[in-house]
Write an enzyme that holds these catalytic residues in place. Structure first.
Site, PDB file in Angstrom:
ATOM      1  N   HIS A 135       7.806  15.050  40.214  1.00 18.54           N
ATOM      2  CA  HIS A 135       8.326  16.261  40.761  1.00 18.54           C
ATOM      3  C   HIS A 135       7.591  16.629  42.281  1.00 18.54           C
ATOM      4  O   HIS A 135       6.362  16.167  42.076  1.00 18.54           O
ATOM      5  CB  HIS A 135       8.511  17.504  39.713  1.00 18.54           C
ATOM      6  CG  HIS A 135       9.754  17.493  38.967  1.00 18.54           C
ATOM      7  ND1 HIS A 135       9.780  16.860  37.963  1.00 18.54           N
ATOM      8  CD2 HIS A 135      11.082  18.098  39.086  1.00 18.54           C
ATOM      9  CE1 HIS A 135      10.890  16.868  37.339  1.00 18.54           C
ATOM     10  NE2 HIS A 135      11.856  17.735  37.897  1.00 18.54           N
ATOM     11  N   LYS A 139       6.298  22.463  41.696  1.00 19.18           N
ATOM     12  CA  LYS A 139       6.725  22.625  40.398  1.00 19.18           C
ATOM     13  C   LYS A 139       5.624  23.087  39.430  1.00 19.18           C
ATOM     14  O   LYS A 139       4.669  22.627  39.249  1.00 19.18           O
ATOM     15  CB  LYS A 139       7.250  21.231  39.816  1.00 19.18           C
ATOM     16  CG  LYS A 139       8.189  21.668  38.416  1.00 19.18           C
ATOM     17  CD  LYS A 139       8.951  20.632  37.914  1.00 19.18           C
ATOM     18  CE  LYS A 139       9.527  20.946  36.704  1.00 19.18           C
ATOM     19  NZ  LYS A 139      10.156  21.793  36.630  1.00 19.18           N
TER      20      LYS A 139
END
Length: 251
Positions: A135, A139
């Site tokens: 990600h 995140k």
């Protein structure tokens, strides 16, 4: 506001997913955006809305969701960090409240949901299974809620088929990742990536990789719409977009 239109409060409205959900609500003829909630909002802000959407943080989410359920709101949860243990606790709360309705969606992407469903099908046929998720750098949590849910469903699929637990040698070494339901899960946080997940299977003389890439937030729109629309008539606790879409699974 028409009697058929449901009002929606979005907690985490200033975040990437929160902003998108607000846009989806505003564009949908059956819903009206009643409140954009942030970390500065009070506990009663948005309490009058029919639907409460939580896309905040793993730390804040359980309290916000419980409060919304107990005051009679229908709840859509898109926050990561809802492990099997947390979901069990949420199920108890839902069981205590008459006519409670909660839909918990680890990932609103249709492709991601289908990838996890395919992983469940393959899971009993390979001794080795590992999940690699990547990600963007902002995140907060790792592993992702999607990866956790995928690993849990893989384990459930193997158990339902009578297969032995996943082979995960040297799992005590940190570089081997985190074991989730007995499945090694590895997390990457990199610039230039939105979201990506690979489920890698290994068997005698062959490997199989099921990979999904999220290229933009557009991939979440259809799932968000489906979640909101399902809340109009759902009851109890529903976990996973797959259940809303009617995609078969074992758990």
């Amino acid at each position: 506001m028409s009697a058929s239109v449901m009002s929606v409060a979005v907690a985490g409205a200033s975040g990437r997913l929160g902003r998108l959900i607000c846009e989806v609500v505003e564009a949908h003829p059956e819903f009206e955006l009643a409140a954009r909630l942030t970390s500065a909002s009070g506990p009663d802000d948005g309490a009058q809305a029919h639907i409460f959407v939580d896309v905040t943080t793993p730390e804040a989410s359980p309290e916000l969701v419980e409060r919304a359920v107990r005051r009679g709101q229908r709840v859509l949860v898109g926050t990561s960090g809802w492990s099997a243990e947390r979901i069990e606790g949420l199920q108890r709360i839902v069981d205590e409240v008459d006519e409670a309705a909660v839909i918990l969606v680890p990932n609103f992407s249709l492709g991601s949901v289908l990838g996890t469903a395919l992983a469940q099908i393959a899971a009993p046929f390979f001794a080795s299974v590992e999940v690699v998720e990547a990600h963007h750098q902002s995140k907060i949590d790792s592993p992702s809620g999607t990866a956790v849910r995928t690993a849990e469903l893989i384990a459930a699929s193997r158990a339902a088929a009578g297969a032995v637990p996943v082979s995960a040698p040297y799992a005590d070494q940190r570089a081997r990742g985190e074991l989730v339901a007995g499945v090694p899960v590895h997390s990457l946080r990199l610039s230039g990536i939105a979201a990506q997940q690979e489920v890698r299977f290994g068997g005698a003389g062959e490997t199989l990789t099921i990979k999904h890439d999220t290229l933009s937030n557009d991939s979440y729109v259809a799932g968000v719409r489906a979640g909101l629309e399902a809340l109009r008539t759902s009851s109890g606790l529903t976990v996973g977009l797959d259940r809303i879409l009617g995609i078969g699974g074992v758990a």
